[in-house]
Scaffold this active site. Structure first.
Site, PDB file in Angstrom:
ATOM      1  N   HIS A  19       0.821  -1.216   0.000  1.00 53.04           N
ATOM      2  CA  HIS A  19       0.000   0.000   0.000  1.00 53.04           C
ATOM      3  C   HIS A  19       0.857   1.269   0.000  1.00 53.04           C
ATOM      4  O   HIS A  19       0.326   2.355  -0.212  1.00 53.04           O
ATOM      5  CB  HIS A  19      -0.915  -0.019   1.225  1.00 53.04           C
ATOM      6  N   ASN A  66      -7.126   6.110   3.695  1.00 55.56           N
ATOM      7  CA  ASN A  66      -8.545   6.371   3.457  1.00 55.56           C
ATOM      8  C   ASN A  66      -8.936   7.840   3.520  1.00 55.56           C
ATOM      9  O   ASN A  66     -10.032   8.199   3.112  1.00 55.56           O
ATOM     10  CB  ASN A  66      -9.409   5.576   4.449  1.00 55.56           C
ATOM     11  N   ASP A  91      -0.655   2.226  -5.435  1.00 51.12           N
ATOM     12  CA  ASP A  91      -0.649   0.790  -5.688  1.00 51.12           C
ATOM     13  C   ASP A  91      -1.937   0.360  -6.373  1.00 51.12           C
ATOM     14  O   ASP A  91      -2.988   0.952  -6.151  1.00 51.12           O
ATOM     15  CB  ASP A  91      -0.494   0.038  -4.364  1.00 51.12           C
ATOM     16  N   ASN A 112      -9.447   2.993  -1.834  1.00 54.52           N
ATOM     17  CA  ASN A 112     -10.031   3.961  -0.906  1.00 54.52           C
ATOM     18  C   ASN A 112      -9.305   5.303  -0.874  1.00 54.52           C
ATOM     19  O   ASN A 112      -9.927   6.336  -0.633  1.00 54.52           O
ATOM     20  CB  ASN A 112     -10.121   3.371   0.496  1.00 54.52           C
TER      21      ASN A 112
END
Length: 191
Positions: A19, A66, A91, A112
């Protein structure tokens, strides 16, 4: 002026995870273009410099993935950077490791961080550099928060410099030229 944002999560426990490839690429860009990421503002860490003859802000949001849009909108609003000049690097689990894809706009595709940026910008029109991290077999969350096996990490060491080059081409020649040059980019013979 351009804003180049690498997405990731702050903290050592997330360092070099799937991530966090956006953070890794921003770190490489900072090194390559001699930009010091030493300022804290806009809910992130940032620095400014010149890439491709243009002034740029490199930004690593510290909001967690997020809520990335909070950091992006603060920096873009402060510097009055148009959406088309906000390049987001992140990513993508739908791409295999070793593959990179550029897009001028589009949906969040389940990501997200991108979803939150679209929400805060009230637009999905901003260039993206998506870096393949491969598809999980089971749990998505533990997969994207996990680290790469050695072989995949070595492959990414060849992708990261290409992502830096792609951002520079977007700045100098536009997203269409960058897409023509880099959307076929792959490491390790992937098709």
């Amino acid at each position: 002026m351009y804003l180049i944002v690498g997405l990731g999560n702050p903290g050592d426990e997330y360092r070099h995870t799937r991530h966090n490839v956006g953070f890794d690429i921003i770190d490489l860009m900072a090194k390559k273009y001699n930009i010091r990421l030493n300022r804290i503002k806009f809910k992130g860490t940032y620095g400014d410099g010149i890439i491709g003859g243009e002034k740029v802000i490199l930004l690593k949001p510290s909001t967690y993935m997020n809520l990335s849009g909070e950091s992006v909108i603060e920096a873009a609003s402060f510097y009055k950077i148009p959406k088309e000049n906000i390049i987001v690097i992140y990513d993508d689990v739908s791409l295999p490791v070793g593959r990179m894809r550029l897009r001028p706009e589009g949906s969040a595709g389940g990501h997200n961080g991108i979803k939150n940026i679209i929400l805060h910008l009230s637009s999905d029109i901003f260039p993206r550099i998506k870096v393949g991290v491969g598809q999980p077999e089971k749990d998505l969350v533990s997969y994207v928060l996990g680290r790469f096996p050695k072989e995949e990490w070595e492959t990414l060491q060849k992708v990261f410099p290409a992502a830096c080059d792609a951002a520079e081409v977007i700045i100098q020649k536009g997203i269409k030229e960058a897409m023509n040059r880099f959307n076929g980019f792959t490491v390790g013979g992937l098709k």
